[in-house]
Design a protein around this motif. Sequence first.
Motif, PDB file in Angstrom:
ATOM      1  N   GLN A 230       8.173 -16.890 -78.104  1.00  0.00           N
ATOM      2  CA  GLN A 230       8.330 -15.792 -79.058  1.00  0.00           C
ATOM      3  C   GLN A 230       9.443 -14.842 -78.632  1.00  0.00           C
ATOM      4  O   GLN A 230      10.212 -14.350 -79.466  1.00  0.00           O
ATOM      5  CB  GLN A 230       7.004 -15.025 -79.205  1.00  0.00           C
ATOM      6  N   LYS A 231       9.548 -14.582 -77.347  1.00  0.00           N
ATOM      7  CA  LYS A 231      10.618 -13.721 -76.846  1.00  0.00           C
ATOM      8  C   LYS A 231      11.985 -14.361 -77.080  1.00  0.00           C
ATOM      9  O   LYS A 231      12.929 -13.697 -77.498  1.00  0.00           O
ATOM     10  CB  LYS A 231      10.415 -13.448 -75.352  1.00  0.00           C
ATOM     11  N   ARG A 233      12.719 -16.570 -79.323  1.00  0.00           N
ATOM     12  CA  ARG A 233      12.991 -16.580 -80.765  1.00  0.00           C
ATOM     13  C   ARG A 233      13.542 -15.234 -81.218  1.00  0.00           C
ATOM     14  O   ARG A 233      14.468 -15.178 -82.035  1.00  0.00           O
ATOM     15  CB  ARG A 233      11.718 -16.926 -81.539  1.00  0.00           C
ATOM     16  N   ALA A 234      12.968 -14.158 -80.703  1.00  0.00           N
ATOM     17  CA  ALA A 234      13.456 -12.824 -81.054  1.00  0.00           C
ATOM     18  C   ALA A 234      14.891 -12.638 -80.581  1.00  0.00           C
ATOM     19  O   ALA A 234      15.732 -12.074 -81.304  1.00  0.00           O
ATOM     20  CB  ALA A 234      12.544 -11.760 -80.437  1.00  0.00           C
ATOM     21  N   GLY A 238      17.927 -12.130 -83.109  1.00  0.00           N
ATOM     22  CA  GLY A 238      18.660 -10.881 -82.998  1.00  0.00           C
ATOM     23  C   GLY A 238      20.135 -11.082 -82.683  1.00  0.00           C
ATOM     24  O   GLY A 238      21.011 -10.533 -83.369  1.00  0.00           O
TER      25      GLY A 238
END
Length: 290
Positions: A230-231, A233-234, A238
């Motif tokens: 998840q990190k 992916r962010a 971004g």
Amino acid sequence: MHPAPSVIVFTTLSGLGFGLLVWLGLGMPAVTGWVAFAFFVIAYGLAVGGLLASTFHLGHPERAMKAFSQWRSSWLSREGVCAVAALLVMGLYAAALVFLDTRIAILGWLGALLSLGTVFTTSMIYAQLSTIPRWKTPLTPALLVSISLAGGALLAGQVTAALILLPVAGVIQVLWWVRGDGAFAASGTNMASATGLGTIGSVRAFEAPHTGTNYLLREMVHHVGRKHAQKLRAIALGLGFVLPVLMLLVPLTHAMALFAVLSHVAGIAASRWLFFAEAEHVVGLYYGKR
């Protein structure tokens, strides 16, 4: 699947390079002479550099030429044919722009089509694999093609196109992740089907098939923690899509354009790492890793 650096470099750089060639083939930007030369040096450096990086991942790089003979059935072979044809056609197109200050439109359009075809055939190498449910979807070619065109627009200085294509690619990326997270379970594949022993009862792993590692475990079985994924992916979303768009919305300078490109490349590299790390090859079931 263990994400080899050479594959990440190949898919990131070659997609960006061929994406830039698409825009140059369409005459955007409309440059000639040494300015055109600079653009084509960048495009060829990325495209050829990415293709060369891919050869380091081959078990027998010296046999790479044999791949061209299987174009009737192999997407890998079709990718090679398209790539060589695109580079040759765009080379002639570039020579006319640089040395004759002449744009031969038919060569540009053909080269752009072949460059786009190269990205598409690359994507189909992954999209046609039933053994990796996360990849087997029309969203895979849509994702790779949209990212290539968006990145190419950034490099070509096509701000309006980039402001449209970057959000589109970002949305497709999110859809690809959402769909992919449930793809393995939806495929119905389990340890019973992987081993072929489902007809005689419940199947579970008692111990590993062997005591050491092997090629399959190194290349096809990799686990990424959900929080870690998840990190990443962010970060990918971004840097790859959101930040470049924000940079393009402010008064644009050469430095800002460079930062937008570097941010995009970093974000797409993270996305590519996840593309392979989260692959979930069904062979992992045989080893009790799924």
